[in-house]
Design a protein around this motif. Structure first.
Motif, PDB file in Angstrom:
ATOM      1  N   ALA A 101      13.920  15.252  -0.988  1.00 55.25           N
ATOM      2  CA  ALA A 101      13.673  14.598   0.554  1.00 55.25           C
ATOM      3  C   ALA A 101      13.385  13.017   0.703  1.00 55.25           C
ATOM      4  N   PRO A 102      14.491  12.438   0.514  1.00 54.16           N
ATOM      5  CA  PRO A 102      14.013  11.035   0.666  1.00 54.16           C
ATOM      6  C   PRO A 102      14.107  10.487   2.060  1.00 54.16           C
ATOM      7  N   MET A 124       9.381   9.727  -0.379  1.00 59.20           N
ATOM      8  CA  MET A 124       9.940  10.882  -1.300  1.00 59.20           C
ATOM      9  C   MET A 124       9.115  11.822  -1.388  1.00 59.20           C
ATOM     10  N   GLN A 125       9.967  12.945  -0.955  1.00 59.13           N
ATOM     11  CA  GLN A 125       9.289  14.252  -1.100  1.00 59.13           C
ATOM     12  C   GLN A 125       9.952  15.344  -2.043  1.00 59.13           C
ATOM     13  N   VAL A 126       9.270  16.195  -2.717  1.00 56.06           N
ATOM     14  CA  VAL A 126       9.965  16.864  -3.723  1.00 56.06           C
ATOM     15  C   VAL A 126       9.147  18.260  -3.204  1.00 56.06           C
ATOM     16  N   PHE A 127      10.107  19.421  -2.858  1.00 49.49           N
ATOM     17  CA  PHE A 127       9.489  20.750  -2.433  1.00 49.49           C
ATOM     18  C   PHE A 127       9.864  21.698  -3.414  1.00 49.49           C
ATOM     19  N   TYR A 128       8.953  22.314  -3.759  1.00 51.44           N
ATOM     20  CA  TYR A 128       9.275  23.514  -4.885  1.00 51.44           C
ATOM     21  C   TYR A 128       8.547  24.752  -4.307  1.00 51.44           C
ATOM     22  N   ALA A 129       9.558  25.816  -4.218  1.00 51.62           N
ATOM     23  CA  ALA A 129       8.911  27.226  -3.556  1.00 51.62           C
ATOM     24  C   ALA A 129       9.443  28.212  -4.461  1.00 51.62           C
ATOM     25  N   SER A 130       8.774  29.598  -4.493  1.00 51.82           N
ATOM     26  CA  SER A 130       8.946  30.359  -5.440  1.00 51.82           C
ATOM     27  C   SER A 130       8.861  31.756  -4.939  1.00 51.82           C
ATOM     28  N   VAL A 131       9.827  32.700  -4.761  1.00 54.31           N
ATOM     29  CA  VAL A 131       9.488  34.017  -4.064  1.00 54.31           C
ATOM     30  C   VAL A 131      10.234  34.976  -5.224  1.00 54.31           C
ATOM     31  N   ASP A 132       9.307  36.122  -5.473  1.00 50.50           N
ATOM     32  CA  ASP A 132       9.888  37.060  -6.417  1.00 50.50           C
ATOM     33  C   ASP A 132       9.967  36.409  -7.674  1.00 50.50           C
ATOM     34  N   GLY A 133       9.439  35.155  -8.087  1.00 52.20           N
ATOM     35  CA  GLY A 133       9.794  34.723  -9.434  1.00 52.20           C
ATOM     36  C   GLY A 133      11.009  33.940  -9.636  1.00 52.20           C
ATOM     37  N   LEU A 159       5.364   4.780   0.063  1.00 51.58           N
ATOM     38  CA  LEU A 159       5.152   3.091  -0.102  1.00 51.58           C
ATOM     39  C   LEU A 159       5.485   2.451   1.211  1.00 51.58           C
ATOM     40  N   ALA A 160       4.619   1.282   1.513  1.00 54.30           N
ATOM     41  CA  ALA A 160       5.009   0.482   2.579  1.00 54.30           C
ATOM     42  C   ALA A 160       5.959  -0.610   2.145  1.00 54.30           C
ATOM     43  N   LEU A 161       7.167  -0.875   2.634  1.00 53.84           N
ATOM     44  CA  LEU A 161       8.073  -1.805   2.541  1.00 53.84           C
ATOM     45  C   LEU A 161       7.863  -2.979   3.183  1.00 53.84           C
ATOM     46  N   ALA A 167       0.978  -1.294  -0.065  1.00 50.81           N
ATOM     47  CA  ALA A 167      -0.098   0.124   0.116  1.00 50.81           C
ATOM     48  C   ALA A 167       0.954   1.183  -0.082  1.00 50.81           C
ATOM     49  N   GLY A 168       0.510   2.262  -0.653  1.00 47.60           N
ATOM     50  CA  GLY A 168       1.214   3.489  -0.704  1.00 47.60           C
ATOM     51  C   GLY A 168       0.000   4.720  -0.689  1.00 47.60           C
ATOM     52  N   TRP A 169       0.753   5.805  -0.822  1.00 44.89           N
ATOM     53  CA  TRP A 169      -0.167   7.106  -0.886  1.00 44.89           C
ATOM     54  C   TRP A 169       0.676   8.160  -1.750  1.00 44.89           C
ATOM     55  N   ILE A 170      -0.174   9.256  -2.395  1.00 41.84           N
ATOM     56  CA  ILE A 170       0.236  10.255  -3.015  1.00 41.84           C
ATOM     57  C   ILE A 170      -0.188  11.461  -2.470  1.00 41.84           C
ATOM     58  N   ALA A 171       0.372  12.756  -2.276  1.00 44.17           N
ATOM     59  CA  ALA A 171      -0.224  13.945  -1.780  1.00 44.17           C
ATOM     60  C   ALA A 171       0.651  14.844  -2.524  1.00 44.17           C
ATOM     61  N   VAL A 172      -0.289  16.048  -3.042  1.00 44.47           N
ATOM     62  CA  VAL A 172       0.252  17.197  -3.627  1.00 44.47           C
ATOM     63  C   VAL A 172      -0.540  18.367  -2.824  1.00 44.47           C
ATOM     64  N   ASP A 173       0.492  19.255  -2.446  1.00 39.87           N
ATOM     65  CA  ASP A 173       0.048  20.446  -1.577  1.00 39.87           C
ATOM     66  C   ASP A 173       0.512  21.702  -2.194  1.00 39.87           C
ATOM     67  N   ALA A 174      -0.475  22.405  -2.564  1.00 41.14           N
ATOM     68  CA  ALA A 174      -0.082  23.924  -3.086  1.00 41.14           C
ATOM     69  C   ALA A 174      -0.588  24.817  -2.147  1.00 41.14           C
ATOM     70  N   SER A 175       0.344  25.837  -1.846  1.00 42.26           N
ATOM     71  CA  SER A 175      -0.115  26.755  -0.741  1.00 42.26           C
ATOM     72  C   SER A 175       0.702  28.228  -0.981  1.00 42.26           C
ATOM     73  N   VAL A 176       0.193  29.367  -0.647  1.00 37.71           N
ATOM     74  CA  VAL A 176       0.808  30.499  -0.859  1.00 37.71           C
ATOM     75  C   VAL A 176       0.895  31.249   0.550  1.00 37.71           C
TER      76      VAL A 176
END
Length: 223
Positions: A185-186, A169-178, A159-161, A131-140
């Motif tokens: 982050a594994p 596995m996490q991927v963080f994207y952030a934008s400041v002033d373009g 994912l459960a091993l 079993a596993g999960w997927i999450a996508v979070d958009a915020s301002v």
């Protein structure tokens, strides 16, 4: 000086990563708490605490507190309170939710209040028998002092091993002033008990700068 200080505060906001956001709401009366620390060999580090509490079937109260310091002695962080509400039915495979809240960021003697708005999507999946999960979070984060903002997009795949170990596995994207930054982050989540708490061990690596990754250690608790 004001502009430089503001940019530094928003960089602190930008680098902070939520422990476990997502579109899932907490059951009424149930709580989740996560605390973690990160550190690099160069002397930079951070600590974060993330909390959720189920107020009722369609409302979860949350708090996100982050503190960071660097090798030069600079310190800063932020604290945010928010409410999460579902969009549509909560029993569908695809979960949707919105976050609304507010708080303040600080760096040295400057305090900058802000508002937060967010949209989240998540769902579970199966890979063979696992079993596993997927999450996508958009915020301002909307700064109320200088009318600036930070946009963030966080993606998590887990994912459960086995019965007591999960890979994430996490991927963080952030934008400041373009100007955008991406962080990978594994980590592993280890459940030594009956599933009420987990130990997190992982790293955080900014894209394009893998020479000094941050070691991350954390504890997740459900009750």
């Amino acid at each position: 000086m004001i502009k430089r200080c503001t940019i530094a505060v928003f960089c602190a906001l930008m680098s902070a990563q939520a422990a476990q956001a997502g579109a899932w709401l907490r059951d009424p009366g149930r709580s989740f708490v996560s605390s973690s620390i990160t550190a690099t060999q160069a002397g930079d580090g951070s600590s974060s605490t993330y909390l959720e509490y189920g107020l009722n079937d369609r409302l979860t109260l949350g708090a996100d507190v982050f503190f960071a310091f660097d090798r030069f002695g600079n310190q800063g962080g932020y604290g945010t309170l928010f409410l999460r509400l579902p969009l549509g039915s909560t029993d569908r495979p695809n979960k949707w939710a919105i976050d609304v809240g507010g708080g303040a960021a600080w760096l040295g003697g400057e305090v900058l209040p802000h508002l937060k708005t967010g949209l989240s999507w998540g769902r579970g999946y199966r890979l063979r028998q696992r079993a596993g999960w997927i999450a996508v979070d958009a915020s301002v984060f909307w700064d109320l002092t200088y009318s600036r903002h930070v946009a963030k997009l966080d993606t998590t795949v887990g994912l459960a091993l086995g019965d007591h170990v999960k890979a994430m596995m996490q991927v963080f994207y952030a934008s400041v002033d373009g100007v955008g930054t991406t962080t990978y982050a594994p980590s592993l989540l280890i459940e030594p008990g009956r599933g009420t708490y987990s130990l997190q061990v992982g790293v955080e690596m900014p894209a394009g700068d893998y020479g000094d990754p941050s070691l991350k250690l954390g504890v997740w608790r459900r009750f």
